[in-house]
Design a protein around this motif. Structure first.
Motif, short mmCIF file in Angstrom:
data_model
loop_
_atom_site.label_atom_id
_atom_site.label_comp_id
_atom_site.label_asym_id
_atom_site.label_seq_id
_atom_site.Cartn_x
_atom_site.Cartn_y
_atom_site.Cartn_z
N VAL A 198 7.13 8.19 -20.99
CA VAL A 198 8.14 7.33 -20.15
C VAL A 198 9.47 7.45 -20.59
O VAL A 198 9.86 7.10 -21.77
CB VAL A 198 7.62 6.03 -20.09
N GLY A 199 10.14 7.75 -19.80
CA GLY A 199 11.66 7.75 -19.84
C GLY A 199 12.49 6.46 -20.11
O GLY A 199 11.71 5.49 -20.19
N ASN A 200 13.58 6.66 -19.84
CA ASN A 200 14.68 5.53 -19.88
C ASN A 200 14.45 4.27 -18.90
O ASN A 200 14.66 3.28 -18.79
CB ASN A 200 15.93 5.93 -20.18
N THR A 201 13.84 4.97 -17.74
CA THR A 201 13.81 4.09 -16.37
C THR A 201 12.34 3.17 -16.60
O THR A 201 12.38 2.17 -15.89
CB THR A 201 13.33 5.01 -15.29
N LYS A 202 11.40 3.29 -17.55
CA LYS A 202 10.47 2.64 -17.61
C LYS A 202 9.50 2.69 -16.44
O LYS A 202 8.91 1.69 -16.13
CB LYS A 202 10.90 1.11 -18.09
N SER A 203 9.70 4.03 -15.90
CA SER A 203 8.64 4.13 -14.86
C SER A 203 8.11 5.16 -14.79
O SER A 203 8.52 6.23 -15.61
CB SER A 203 9.71 3.76 -13.44
N TYR A 204 7.13 5.52 -13.84
CA TYR A 204 6.41 6.68 -13.79
C TYR A 204 5.86 7.24 -12.36
O TYR A 204 5.32 6.08 -11.81
CB TYR A 204 5.04 6.62 -14.68
N ALA A 217 11.63 2.50 -23.98
CA ALA A 217 11.93 3.84 -23.44
C ALA A 217 11.48 4.87 -24.48
O ALA A 217 11.40 4.84 -25.65
CB ALA A 217 13.56 3.98 -23.73
N GLY A 218 10.86 5.86 -23.92
CA GLY A 218 10.22 7.03 -24.56
C GLY A 218 8.77 6.82 -25.21
O GLY A 218 8.17 7.72 -25.82
N GLU A 219 8.07 5.55 -24.88
CA GLU A 219 6.79 5.31 -25.14
C GLU A 219 5.65 6.17 -24.21
O GLU A 219 6.10 6.59 -23.29
CB GLU A 219 6.87 3.77 -24.91
N ASN A 220 4.95 6.44 -25.12
CA ASN A 220 3.68 6.93 -24.33
C ASN A 220 2.88 5.95 -23.70
O ASN A 220 2.39 4.98 -24.19
CB ASN A 220 2.87 7.96 -25.12
N PRO A 223 0.80 -1.16 -0.16
CA PRO A 223 -0.13 -0.03 0.11
C PRO A 223 0.90 1.23 0.05
O PRO A 223 2.15 1.35 0.36
CB PRO A 223 -0.86 0.06 1.27
N SER A 224 0.26 2.37 -0.41
CA SER A 224 0.80 3.71 -0.60
C SER A 224 -0.06 4.72 0.11
O SER A 224 -1.20 4.45 0.53
CB SER A 224 1.25 4.23 -1.88
N ASP A 225 0.30 6.21 0.33
CA ASP A 225 -0.42 6.93 0.68
C ASP A 225 -1.10 7.91 -0.59
O ASP A 225 -1.91 8.91 -0.25
CB ASP A 225 0.23 7.92 1.25
N GLY A 226 -1.10 7.25 -1.63
CA GLY A 226 -1.53 7.60 -2.84
C GLY A 226 -0.74 8.12 -3.79
O GLY A 226 -1.10 8.49 -5.08
N ASN A 227 0.66 8.29 -3.44
CA ASN A 227 1.68 8.84 -4.36
C ASN A 227 2.57 7.47 -4.28
O ASN A 227 2.81 6.77 -3.44
CB ASN A 227 2.78 9.59 -3.41
N PHE A 228 2.90 7.03 -5.81
CA PHE A 228 3.60 5.89 -6.06
C PHE A 228 4.12 5.85 -7.35
O PHE A 228 4.23 6.71 -8.22
CB PHE A 228 2.69 4.63 -5.94
N ILE A 229 5.26 4.71 -7.41
CA ILE A 229 5.96 4.62 -8.82
C ILE A 229 5.29 3.24 -9.39
O ILE A 229 4.97 2.56 -8.92
CB ILE A 229 7.36 4.23 -8.39
N ILE A 230 5.00 3.69 -10.68
CA ILE A 230 4.49 2.61 -11.65
C ILE A 230 5.80 2.19 -12.44
O ILE A 230 6.42 3.11 -12.85
CB ILE A 230 3.34 3.20 -12.47
N LYS A 231 5.95 0.77 -12.35
CA LYS A 231 6.83 0.36 -13.34
C LYS A 231 6.47 -0.99 -14.11
O LYS A 231 5.68 -1.67 -13.60
CB LYS A 231 8.25 -0.36 -12.22
#
Length: 87
Positions: free
Chosen positions: A49-55, A25-28, A11-19
């Motif tokens: 989405v950058g090179n990290t493949k995360s948002y 890389a560079g995909e929308n 769980p999170s507080d509503g802020n999280f990282i999506i992987k």
């Protein structure tokens, strides 16, 4: 596995990282947050989405405590992950 969608922390507080390792890389991507009843809470489209493949996701409003489903669309495929918000 390939194409697995991960939400960190969960769980999170509503802020999280999506992987998602299926992303290029560079995909929308597009995101939808729906609650347990299927009601759309928030939608975002054409997120680069950058090179990290995360948002890094920060809600526009307040996500109340509860269970949500994150739907990520990329390359014509939809990935879904259940997530918990705990305040």
């Amino acid at each position: 596995g390939a194409g697995r969608l991960t939400v960190i922390p969960n769980p999170s507080d509503g802020n999280f990282i999506i992987k998602c390792d299926a992303l290029a890389a560079g995909e929308n991507i597009s995101l939808r947050i729906v609650d347990i009843s299927g009601k759309l809470i928030e939608a975002r489209i054409n997120i680069p989405v950058g090179n990290t493949k995360s948002y890094a996701y920060h809600p526009f409003g307040v996500l109340a405590s509860g269970t949500y489903y994150l739907e990520l669309t990329a390359g014509g495929k939809v990935y879904r992950e259940k997530m918990l918000v705990v305040k």
